[in-house]
Write an enzyme that holds these catalytic residues in place. Structure first.
Site, PDB file in Angstrom:
ATOM      1  N   ARG A  23     -42.917  37.100 -55.834  1.00 19.99           N
ATOM      2  CA  ARG A  23     -41.724  37.117 -54.974  1.00 19.99           C
ATOM      3  C   ARG A  23     -40.539  36.571 -55.736  1.00 19.99           C
ATOM      4  O   ARG A  23     -40.595  35.491 -56.327  1.00 19.99           O
ATOM      5  CB  ARG A  23     -41.973  36.285 -53.725  1.00 19.99           C
ATOM      6  CG  ARG A  23     -40.730  36.057 -52.866  1.00 19.99           C
ATOM      7  CD  ARG A  23     -41.063  35.223 -51.649  1.00 19.99           C
ATOM      8  NE  ARG A  23     -39.874  34.867 -50.865  1.00 19.99           N
ATOM      9  CZ  ARG A  23     -39.349  33.641 -50.792  1.00 19.99           C
ATOM     10  NH1 ARG A  23     -39.904  32.633 -51.480  1.00 19.99           N
ATOM     11  NH2 ARG A  23     -38.278  33.415 -50.062  1.00 19.99           N
ATOM     12  N   ARG A  29     -24.577  28.607 -43.217  1.00 16.13           N
ATOM     13  CA  ARG A  29     -24.770  27.314 -43.870  1.00 16.13           C
ATOM     14  C   ARG A  29     -23.561  26.419 -43.628  1.00 16.13           C
ATOM     15  O   ARG A  29     -22.446  26.893 -43.348  1.00 16.13           O
ATOM     16  CB  ARG A  29     -25.004  27.496 -45.375  1.00 16.13           C
ATOM     17  CG  ARG A  29     -26.340  28.147 -45.683  1.00 16.13           C
ATOM     18  CD  ARG A  29     -26.658  28.099 -47.160  1.00 16.13           C
ATOM     19  NE  ARG A  29     -27.980  28.641 -47.462  1.00 16.13           N
ATOM     20  CZ  ARG A  29     -29.092  27.921 -47.424  1.00 16.13           C
ATOM     21  NH1 ARG A  29     -29.035  26.636 -47.130  1.00 16.13           N
ATOM     22  NH2 ARG A  29     -30.249  28.471 -47.697  1.00 16.13           N
ATOM     23  N   LYS A  55     -38.998  40.009 -42.372  1.00 16.08           N
ATOM     24  CA  LYS A  55     -39.273  38.581 -42.223  1.00 16.08           C
ATOM     25  C   LYS A  55     -38.944  38.148 -40.786  1.00 16.08           C
ATOM     26  O   LYS A  55     -37.832  38.367 -40.309  1.00 16.08           O
ATOM     27  CB  LYS A  55     -38.448  37.781 -43.227  1.00 16.08           C
ATOM     28  CG  LYS A  55     -38.831  38.064 -44.672  1.00 16.08           C
ATOM     29  CD  LYS A  55     -37.858  37.426 -45.648  1.00 16.08           C
ATOM     30  CE  LYS A  55     -37.880  35.917 -45.581  1.00 16.08           C
ATOM     31  NZ  LYS A  55     -36.947  35.313 -46.564  1.00 16.08           N
ATOM     32  N   THR A  90     -44.569  29.758 -45.834  1.00 20.35           N
ATOM     33  CA  THR A  90     -43.857  28.489 -45.657  1.00 20.35           C
ATOM     34  C   THR A  90     -44.785  27.283 -45.591  1.00 20.35           C
ATOM     35  O   THR A  90     -45.597  27.158 -44.679  1.00 20.35           O
ATOM     36  CB  THR A  90     -42.958  28.487 -44.404  1.00 20.35           C
ATOM     37  OG1 THR A  90     -42.242  29.711 -44.312  1.00 20.35           O
ATOM     38  CG2 THR A  90     -41.969  27.338 -44.483  1.00 20.35           C
TER      39      THR A  90
END
Length: 585
Positions: A34, A75, A215, A273
């Site tokens: 990945r 963010r 995802k 994760t």
């Protein structure tokens, strides 16, 4: 090294992006590399793809590349030093690049928020609740405070920001993925099937055909799970963001539901994760982490993923070995076998589903060593994986890209095979590939599922059979049917020294007659093709199997070599591959 059914995806980063470490990761168990587009430059990723491809030429199994798009992340502003958001205080969220304890800048404005909505900062560590909405800002009360650093993630589970799923930077990453021949593109922060199709459309616009892995990071994605599973090639359970969007206690159940839904649809699913997060710095995982990996495998996931553990950790290769050990131990357990038997999905509407499901049970009932699939697109192999057989799935395909994509799917061992024409040639090539890879040994029973005859039927998966795995020495045309085992005897007609039960091998220029005791002849293999010549007449008179147009050179198959002449299929196999009840049939 024994191959595991659940595959391992590794994130490459500063700790693992050199050639030697990538090779060591692949040897330890990595099957998909990945590349996280949130870090580094595109040129660095281009070079990294080339490095992974070079390693792929050195290892015996396919090594795939997944480019993971950054997506429309929200963010906080970049900061030189953290600011303290005190519990009980009020803070204004605005679009901008500055931040103070009273006002925090975000990369995009918060729109559509209402009183009572939650805004979470830094993976949910700081929690705020909206108290009012102003013209250019949202004012929230800090429920759980702390120090806030720059460029931290922002989650608002109750707010739809209505952002495009592809940023301009993402589109350039898509171009890179197409140019470098990446095997998967992971689409971040998808909300529904439309987002998945948007990413797929961008890939097509670049002239590519790269599968999209969706995802699941947002609440909206779980609410639209069925349509996302239908639209995507694969799905990733990104538990980090889900653990912020949902209460932590709900995430394990979401993971199980997603895996169950994906298996029912035959769609590869990755659990990601913090699987072995402590190993980023420690040489051993916690017991809870080992249980986490084990439970994902017990749930039936296609793949488990490592992130920071391999990207920036101290022991990337050790982490992969540890994960592979856990996966292998679970897959060897009685508990795993029981769960696999209990969770076989119902057959889908296509004949491909019915045949793949039948292959699963047929392999179990006849004690087969493997299910061997022959497929140009990988469709047949993926259908077989959906039903989780208890033996390896050998996917023989002539396409390198297809083999790499199958490296993500549960239980599949992708192997190369030459392009073949005709049912028997396709099956023979696929079984030979299984023998070369030591997945099966000569004489083993395998179940063959072939999907390469699309010119014969509208449904590409159309052949299911029980087959004896053996090295094929020659193929030809059936002159007299039957099956027999015996020693090879090369001759131009003289049978004086022929052993009892001999398989006569005749050269292409044979034009004589047999002299000697014909009762010694158990079968005939003629290099010259023909059904009406002298050898064929003798074979019919004797009632022995014969194949024509099949050459067995004496330097490769010397006298005395035991072979199986299968004149039902027109194949000569090395060794005795017939069971007692089949002899002389």
């Amino acid at each position: 090294m024994t191959e595991t059914d659940a595959k391992i995806v590794c994130t490459l980063g500063p700790a693992s992006d050199d050639h030697e470490t990538i090779r060591d990761l692949a040897r330890a168990g990595m099957r998909v590399a990945r590349l996280n587009a949130s870090h580094g430059t595109r040129e660095e990723r281009r070079a990294l793809v080339e490095r992974v491809r070079a390693v792929g030429e050195e290892v015996p199994h396919p090594l795939a590349v997944m480019v993971d798009l950054q997506g429309p992340e929200i963010r906080t502003a970049p900061l030189d030093s953290p600011v303290d958001l005190a519990e009980g205080s009020e803070v204004r969220f605005v679009a901008g690049d500055t931040a103070t304890p009273e006002e925090v800048g975000l990369s995009t404005a918060v729109v559509g928020a209402s009183e009572g909505d939650r805004i979470l900062l830094d993976d949910g560590r700081i929690e705020t609740v909206v108290v009012r909405v102003e013209d250019d800002a949202v004012v929230a009360r800090v429920e759980s405070g702390g120090e806030l650093g720059g460029r931290k993630g922002v989650n608002a589970p109750d707010v739809d920001f209505d952002l495009d799923v592809l940023t301009e930077a993402d589109r350039k990453e898509v171009e890179l993925a197409v140019e470098t021949g990446a095997d998967f593109v992971a689409a971040s922060f998808v909300r529904d099937a439309a987002d998945v199709l948007t990413v797929a459309g961008a890939i097509e616009d670049c002239g590519g055909d790269v599968p999209v892995v969706a995802k699941l990071e947002r609440r909206g994605a779980i609410e639209h799970l069925d349509e996302i599973v239908e639209a995507a090639y694969g799905v990733m359970v990104a538990r980090g963001d889900l653990g912020v969007e949902y209460p932590l206690e709900e995430v394990p159940l979401i993971q199980k539901r997603v895996i169950r839904r994906c298996q029912a649809a035959g769609v590869p699913v990755i659990v990601a994760t913090e699987m072995l997060d402590s190993m980023a710095r420690s040489r051993r995982p916690t017991r809870a982490e080992a249980s986490d990996v084990a439970n994902a495998v017990l749930d039936g996931t296609d793949a488990v993923m490592l992130s920071g553990e391999t990207a920036v950790g101290d022991h990337p290769v050790r982490v992969v070995r540890t994960m592979r050990t856990i996966v292998g131990e679970v897959e060897a357990s009685e508990e795993y076998a029981e769960l696999r038997e209990q969770r076989v999905p119902k057959a889908g509407a296509t004949s491909a589903d019915s045949l793949a499901r039948s292959a699963r049970y047929l392999a179990r009932d006849v004690g087969a060593r493997a299910v061997v699939t022959a497929s140009e697109s990988g469709y047949t192999a993926r259908k077989t994986a959906k039903y989780r057989p208890s033996v390896p799935i050998v996917a023989a395909t002539p396409d390198d890209a297809v083999r790499r994509r199958l490296a993500l799917s549960w239980g599949i061992r992708p192997l190369p095979v030459e392009v073949a024409h005709g049912t028997q040639a396709v099956i023979t090539g696929a079984v030979d590939a299984a023998l070369v890879a030591d997945v099966a040994e000569s004489g083993d029973t395998v179940v063959v599922l072939s999907g390469m005859m699309s010119d014969l039927t509208d449904d590409t998966t159309n052949t299911l059979k029980i087959h004896v795995a053996a090295e094929t020495l020659a193929t030809g045309k059936v002159a007299v049917s039957g099956r027999v085992v015996g020693p090879v005897f090369h001759t131009r007609g003289d049978l004086t020294d022929a052993p009892e039960g001999a398989i006569l091998c005749l050269p292409a220029d044979f034009d004589a007659e047999f002299t000697g005791d014909l009762s010694r002849v158990a079968g005939i293999v003629a290099a010259e093709r023909g059904l009406t010549g002298y050898p064929a007449i003798v074979a019919r008179e004797l009632g022995v199997p014969m194949v024509s147009g099949a050459a067995l050179p004496v330097d490769r198959v010397p006298d005395g070599t035991v072979v199986t002449l299968d004149a039902e299929r027109g194949v000569v196999y090395e060794g005795d591959v017939l069971e007692g009840s089949d002899r002389g049939a």
